[in-house]
Design a protein around this motif. Structure first.
Motif, PDB file in Angstrom:
ATOM      1  N   GLU A 307      43.840   1.424  27.039  1.00 61.81           N
ATOM      2  CA  GLU A 307      43.978   0.111  27.208  1.00 61.81           C
ATOM      3  C   GLU A 307      43.460  -0.737  28.005  1.00 61.81           C
ATOM      4  N   ALA A 308      43.133  -1.675  27.810  1.00 58.86           N
ATOM      5  CA  ALA A 308      42.448  -2.917  28.880  1.00 58.86           C
ATOM      6  C   ALA A 308      43.677  -3.163  29.645  1.00 58.86           C
ATOM      7  N   LYS A 309      43.540  -3.449  30.946  1.00 56.90           N
ATOM      8  CA  LYS A 309      44.703  -3.845  32.096  1.00 56.90           C
ATOM      9  C   LYS A 309      44.283  -5.078  32.925  1.00 56.90           C
ATOM     10  N   ALA A 310      45.116  -5.911  33.269  1.00 58.54           N
ATOM     11  CA  ALA A 310      44.738  -7.087  33.807  1.00 58.54           C
ATOM     12  C   ALA A 310      44.144  -6.851  35.136  1.00 58.54           C
ATOM     13  N   ASP A 311      44.305  -5.835  35.788  1.00 59.90           N
ATOM     14  CA  ASP A 311      43.845  -5.561  37.178  1.00 59.90           C
ATOM     15  C   ASP A 311      42.663  -4.552  37.004  1.00 59.90           C
ATOM     16  N   ILE A 340      40.728  -3.650  16.954  1.00 60.50           N
ATOM     17  CA  ILE A 340      41.256  -2.481  17.747  1.00 60.50           C
ATOM     18  C   ILE A 340      40.528  -2.688  19.440  1.00 60.50           C
ATOM     19  N   ILE A 341      39.067  -2.732  19.208  1.00 60.93           N
ATOM     20  CA  ILE A 341      38.578  -2.781  20.435  1.00 60.93           C
ATOM     21  C   ILE A 341      38.773  -3.836  21.334  1.00 60.93           C
ATOM     22  N   ALA A 345      39.941  -0.681  26.910  1.00 65.56           N
ATOM     23  CA  ALA A 345      39.025  -0.746  28.301  1.00 65.56           C
ATOM     24  C   ALA A 345      37.589  -0.201  27.743  1.00 65.56           C
ATOM     25  N   VAL A 346      36.702  -0.685  27.086  1.00 67.63           N
ATOM     26  CA  VAL A 346      35.306  -0.553  26.727  1.00 67.63           C
ATOM     27  C   VAL A 346      34.493  -1.578  26.579  1.00 67.63           C
ATOM     28  N   LYS A 347      33.295  -1.557  26.826  1.00 75.24           N
ATOM     29  CA  LYS A 347      32.452  -2.472  26.414  1.00 75.24           C
ATOM     30  C   LYS A 347      31.652  -2.078  25.275  1.00 75.24           C
ATOM     31  N   PHE A 348      31.784  -2.854  24.038  1.00 72.75           N
ATOM     32  CA  PHE A 348      31.473  -2.357  22.784  1.00 72.75           C
ATOM     33  C   PHE A 348      30.146  -2.685  22.678  1.00 72.75           C
ATOM     34  N   CYS A 349      29.318  -1.788  21.977  1.00 71.76           N
ATOM     35  CA  CYS A 349      27.680  -2.078  21.791  1.00 71.76           C
ATOM     36  C   CYS A 349      27.358  -2.033  20.390  1.00 71.76           C
ATOM     37  N   ARG A 350      27.565  -1.264  19.567  1.00 70.02           N
ATOM     38  CA  ARG A 350      27.068  -1.026  18.439  1.00 70.02           C
ATOM     39  C   ARG A 350      27.790  -0.072  17.627  1.00 70.02           C
ATOM     40  N   ILE A 351      27.875  -0.501  16.409  1.00 71.75           N
ATOM     41  CA  ILE A 351      28.130   0.458  15.262  1.00 71.75           C
ATOM     42  C   ILE A 351      27.022   1.070  14.497  1.00 71.75           C
TER      43      ILE A 351
END
Length: 411
Positions: A307-311, A340-341, A345-351
């Motif tokens: 999961e993405a976190k604020a810090d 979901i994305i 904690a990712v940088k989504f690029c493509r499917i």
């Protein structure tokens, strides 16, 4: 004598629309720390400093700040920069008058004398130890050559050989002719291991820009190449090397090992090249690493991501691609994936998607519809296309929705 060879920085590159300033900052800081630790006499940058011929002001600022910091970190260091195919040769050379006062030498354009002949002496650069002005090595600084840089009618390979022969003739007449030589160049060498999936180096189809290394391994103590992003020696020539790019320029480069080359000369001019490994700030994440997932498997794998976190340092998030195989249309899939994305904690690029049939046939064929179209009802065309694409019959629910859509058009 000690040199460091690097290439293909591609400053200003964006990866699937994601800004990479944080990654470039990370690399340049590592590069400065490497210079501080190694204290080399020279740094060779073999082309593609920038990702485009018209880099952003921020990309240029980062580059020139690095050059300034490098000369302060290693007093007396000499820096040789040659233009690559992504660079604007004129733009790269523009500050040359100022840079050479700091022992920084840029070669991008092809300079000619009053008779219109190439001024080969311009590309022979004697290099010395940092604390001694006596030349120890001569660098042949060869920018990326374009068709107008050598006589008309020559191939890329013939043009490069023409240029190298001219350099050799002038070198043999110079006061440095007894010194070992290093070539700093940017081209596609035959025998190079390239990626079969994507060519982010902009290689010419059919290999028409490929050059046989030939005698280069014997004529030079070391050949510092740029253009190919995978770090490697060329063929069986251990002294002819690509430094590789510090950052990935496509997902097909996911498994490349990143490094710069430390090149050391002994008193007899013999060379030892050692890779200094670099770990980029961001990794490339492919789900799955090989093959593809069905839609539900893909959603499960995405839910398992951190999961993405604020810090968090979002600059360090990995880049993500997903490969999905389809057995039927999934109109809601992209929306579900996006929901979901958004929390991960990712940088989504493509499917990337493919049907079972396309995977089985290697995407070699397109679905075909048999019989003459004007003899078929719209639903028959749809059923044939669905069967050809998904290797399955069109579900009743989809048939019903299709007929509703057709009827609404007829009215």
């Amino acid at each position: 004598m000690k040199l460091i060879h690097t290439a293909d920085w591609h400053l200003g590159n964006s990866f699937h629309r994601h800004d990479r300033e944080g990654e470039f900052t990370h690399f340049l800081r590592w590069m400065l720390e490497t210079l501080r630790q190694q204290q080399p006499d020279a740094l060779l940058i073999s082309g593609d400093v920038f990702d485009s011929a018209n880099p952003s002001a921020r990309a240029e600022e980062m580059f020139y700040q690095f050059l300034n910091d490098a000369t302060e970190t290693v007093p007396g260091i000499q820096i040789v920069i040659t233009a690559g195919n992504h660079d604007s040769a004129g733009r790269l050379e523009a500050p040359q008058a100022l840079l050479k006062t700091h022992n920084i030498y840029v070669r991008g354009l092809i300079h000619r004398n009053e008779e219109g002949e190439i001024d080969f002496d311009e590309y022979l650069l004697p290099l010395s130890l940092r604390d001694n002005a006596e030349a120890r090595v001569v660098c042949f600084a060869i920018p990326y050559l374009r068709s107008g840089d050598y006589p008309a009618g020559m191939s890329v390979e013939e043009g490069l050989r023409y240029f190298l022969n001219g350099l050799q003739k002038h070198f043999r007449k110079s006061p440095f002719k007894a010194l070992p030589t290093v070539a700093c160049a940017h081209y596609y060498a035959a025998g190079t291991d390239i990626n079969a999936e994507e060519h982010s180096e902009r290689l010419v189809v059919g290999g028409q820009d490929m050059v046989e290394v030939g005698a280069m391994g014997k004529n030079y103590a070391y050949v510092a190449l740029g253009h190919i992003h995978r770090a490697q020696a060329v063929g069986d020539c251990a002294n002819v090397r690509y430094a590789g790019s510090p950052l990935a320029l496509s997902f097909s480069e996911r498994d490349y090992k990143r490094s710069v080359q430390l090149v050391e000369f002994d008193e007899k001019g013999r060379v030892q090249a050692t890779a200094l490994p670099y770990s980029p700030l961001c990794r490339l994440l492919s789900l799955p690493e090989r093959g593809s997932l069905d839609p539900e498997e893909a959603l499960q794998r995405l839910r398992a991501l951190p999961e993405a976190k604020a810090d968090d340092d979002r600059n360090a998030y990995p880049y993500l691609e997903i490969s999905i195989r389809l057995s039927q249309p999934e109109p809601e899939l992209r929306r579900r994936i996006g929901e979901i994305i958004e929390q991960k904690a990712v940088k989504f690029c493509r499917i990337t998607t493919a049907t079972q049939r396309e995977l089985r046939e290697g995407n070699a064929t397109q679905p075909t519809v048999e019989n003459s179209l004007h003899k078929l009802a719209p639903i028959d065309i749809a059923k044939q296309y669905y069967s050809a694409r998904y290797d399955n019959e069109m579900p009743d629910a989809l048939v019903e929705r299709f007929n509703i859509a057709v009827n609404s058009i007829d009215k």
